[in-house]
Design a protein around this motif. Structure first.
Motif, PDB file in Angstrom:
ATOM      1  N   LEU A  89      42.521  53.608  33.629  1.00 60.21           N
ATOM      2  CA  LEU A  89      42.416  53.307  32.188  1.00 60.21           C
ATOM      3  C   LEU A  89      43.666  52.582  31.693  1.00 60.21           C
ATOM      4  CD1 LEU A  89      40.963  56.645  30.718  1.00 60.21           C
ATOM      5  CD2 LEU A  89      39.769  54.478  31.039  1.00 60.21           C
ATOM      6  N   LEU A  90      44.818  52.974  32.238  1.00 62.35           N
ATOM      7  CA  LEU A  90      46.085  52.442  31.729  1.00 62.35           C
ATOM      8  C   LEU A  90      46.407  51.055  32.269  1.00 62.35           C
ATOM      9  CD1 LEU A  90      48.132  55.709  32.093  1.00 62.35           C
ATOM     10  CD2 LEU A  90      47.819  54.451  29.962  1.00 62.35           C
ATOM     11  N   THR A  91      45.786  50.690  33.378  1.00 59.27           N
ATOM     12  CA  THR A  91      46.201  49.436  34.027  1.00 59.27           C
ATOM     13  C   THR A  91      45.072  48.417  34.141  1.00 59.27           C
ATOM     14  OG1 THR A  91      45.724  50.412  36.181  1.00 59.27           O
ATOM     15  CG2 THR A  91      48.000  50.560  35.425  1.00 59.27           C
ATOM     16  N   GLU A  92      43.925  48.670  33.501  1.00 60.83           N
ATOM     17  CA  GLU A  92      42.774  47.774  33.690  1.00 60.83           C
ATOM     18  C   GLU A  92      42.941  46.499  32.859  1.00 60.83           C
ATOM     19  OE1 GLU A  92      39.401  50.163  32.697  1.00 60.83           O
ATOM     20  OE2 GLU A  92      39.998  50.389  30.633  1.00 60.83           O
ATOM     21  N   THR A  93      43.863  45.665  33.247  1.00 68.79           N
ATOM     22  CA  THR A  93      44.140  44.450  32.477  1.00 68.79           C
ATOM     23  C   THR A  93      43.012  43.425  32.589  1.00 68.79           C
ATOM     24  OG1 THR A  93      45.498  43.903  34.364  1.00 68.79           O
ATOM     25  CG2 THR A  93      46.672  44.470  32.367  1.00 68.79           C
ATOM     26  N   ASP A  94      42.154  43.541  33.624  1.00 74.09           N
ATOM     27  CA  ASP A  94      41.044  42.582  33.766  1.00 74.09           C
ATOM     28  C   ASP A  94      39.894  42.898  32.817  1.00 74.09           C
ATOM     29  OD1 ASP A  94      42.477  41.635  35.824  1.00 74.09           O
ATOM     30  OD2 ASP A  94      41.228  42.517  37.410  1.00 74.09           O
ATOM     31  N   ALA A  95      39.826  44.147  32.329  1.00 76.08           N
ATOM     32  CA  ALA A  95      38.695  44.535  31.485  1.00 76.08           C
ATOM     33  C   ALA A  95      38.809  43.806  30.145  1.00 76.08           C
ATOM     34  CB  ALA A  95      38.714  46.042  31.258  1.00 76.08           C
ATOM     35  N   PRO A  96      37.653  43.301  29.609  1.00 75.62           N
ATOM     36  CA  PRO A  96      37.719  42.631  28.307  1.00 75.62           C
ATOM     37  C   PRO A  96      38.289  43.594  27.271  1.00 75.62           C
ATOM     38  CG  PRO A  96      35.497  42.521  29.265  1.00 75.62           C
ATOM     39  CD  PRO A  96      36.311  43.398  30.159  1.00 75.62           C
ATOM     40  N   GLY A  97      39.352  43.205  26.585  1.00 77.05           N
ATOM     41  CA  GLY A  97      39.964  44.079  25.573  1.00 77.05           C
ATOM     42  C   GLY A  97      40.834  45.164  26.171  1.00 77.05           C
TER      43      GLY A  97
END
Ligand code: HEM
Length: 408
Positions: free
Chosen positions: A217-225
């Motif tokens: 959850l803390l590192t999902e930089t690829d997820a939109p938003g």
């Protein structure tokens, strides 16, 4: 004094062991209005329609009176997504799903299977040598906490603290454990401790991310938003613990109780562990952990089965009554794991459909056959067993059983 309504009788602890005849009475009028203005909906099609209706809100701010604290977020945190409507709900749920399930993390839950099997085996090993077992305290209660801790990346040595917090959270809705004010104070304190603990854990995972859900959850930089903002992540972490614990305890316990009442099915499960898949679905229909949802409010006048639910009215959706609706299920009061077409309401439906369903399913599909295989000649000591007071999240407080022995 007016006679008790059917729903008041359902709330009465005396009916906790078998509320199903009352649900049948309730279904005779699909929508009823309680004296406090709440609309009760008890038939399958009407419940499903409302669960999919954008004019129905899950946000407690839309309620006429302050809502129950049972699912409220810890102090200082935003509300968890179970209490939000679109678009905020959908945005946060999508972020929470990114590291948890398909399409981005399809292996998360399936990958847990070997670890879950080992953990289940180890827990049953601790029962060896006993001939009296409380299936709640000795098995069903500790298992889901261990699982959620593993998923969130809680170090093993901190796990006992989570057991304490889940206990306090469950006690809040149990009137036998103190006055409402005392219980509320305890809950606020526990919420704050849990929030502070998760904040510390988040810092540790940010410094050194692991293959756990919080790190995801803390590192999902690829997820939109993404990634999820820290305060939303803390609210989500607490939500997973609260939403996933007692429900899973009750599914496992209701499952063993039902199997002990249907020994031929227990025997089949012993020899045919694959039966666990349809069996768990039938349990979610026949003896579900969540009996009703009290969290909905009408945002507009809504016509349901000839009744208009007015804008602003609280709505209670009686999932357990819908899952035994004879207009939807053949012979609904019969426990039948071979039932085809079993679209039960055990996990709800629509945009708030249970996020943890894949995990709860796998956990129970592993636990029940393993208990069936290893407990020799299990017998109920009391039937019905003593129930917890909560009528909505319904399940036994204890499930004492006798066994000849626990095999290896
Ligand atoms: C047998 C066990 C379980 C049952 C019967 C159950 C049941 C439900 C139901 C009926 C809902 C719908 C609530 C609503 O519409 O307002 C729900 C939502 C939810 N459940 Fe579960 N649940 C179980 C296990 C879990 C587990 C293990 C987790 C976490 C890992 C979990 C997390 C959630 C979350 C986060 C939501 C909110 C979803 C949303 O608002 O989009 N549940 N659950």
């Amino acid at each position: 004094m007016a006679p008790a309504s059917i729903f008041e009788q359902i709330l009465d602890y005396a009916n906790r062991a078998n509320p199903y005849p009352l649900y049948a009475e309730l279904r005779e009028t699909p929508v009823t209005r309680e004296a406090d203005g709440t609309y009760m909906v008890s038939t399958y099609d009407e419940i499903v329609a409302l669960l999919h209706d954008p004019r129905v809100s899950s946000d407690p701010h839309n309620r006429p009176q302050p809502a129950s604290t049972a699912a409220a977020s810890p102090p200082g945190l935003p509300p968890p997504f179970i209490q939000l409507d679109p678009p905020q709900h959908d945005r946060l749920r999508a972020l929470a799903t990114w590291p948890f399930g398909p399409p981005h993390s399809p292996g998360r839950i399936d990958g847990l299977r070997p670890w879950l099997a080992e953990t289940t085996t180890a827990l049953i090993d601790t029962l060896a040598g006993k001939d009296q077992i409380d299936l709640v305290d000795d098995f069903a209660y500790p298992l889901p906490v261990t699982v959620i801790c593993h998923l969130l990346g809680v170090p093993r040595e901190d796990e006992p603290r989570f057991h304490g917090w889940t206990e306090a959270i469950i006690e809040v809705v149990d009137p036998t454990t103190g006055s409402f004010d005392q219980r509320l104070r305890r809950r606020t304190q526990v919420d704050a401790e849990l929030r502070d603990y998760l904040a510390g854990l988040a810092d540790a995972h940010l410094r050194q991310p692991g293959d756990d859900l919080l790190s995801g959850l803390l590192t999902e930089t690829d997820a939109p938003g993404g990634p999820m903002a820290r305060d939303h992540m803390l609210a989500t972490g607490s939500l997973l613990l609260v939403a996933g614990h007692e429900t899973t305890v009750n599914l496992i316990t209701n499952g063993m109780l039902t199997l002990l009442r249907h020994p031929h099915v227990l025997d089949r499960l012993r020899h045919q562990p694959d039966l666990a898949v349809p069996l768990v679905e039938e349990l979610l229909r026949y003896e579900p952990p969540v009996h009703f949802l009290t969290s909905r409010t009408a945002l507009a006048d809504i016509d349901v089965a000839g009744t208009t639910i007015p804008a602003g009215a609280p709505i209670t959706l009686v999932l357990a009554a819908g899952s035994r609706d004879p207009d939807r299920f053949d012979d609904p009061d019969r426990f039948d794991p071979d039932r085809s077409d079993n679209q039960h309401l055990g996990f709800g439906s629509g945009i708030h459909y249970c996020y943890g369903a894949p995990l709860a399913r796998v956990e129970t599909q592993i636990a029940l056959p393993e208990l069936a295989r290893r407990l020799t000649n299990p017998r109920l000591v009391v039937d019905p067993p003593p129930y917890r007071p909560n009528p909505a999240l319904r399940g036994p407080r204890h499930l004492p059983i006798e066994v000849d022995r626990v095999t290896a």
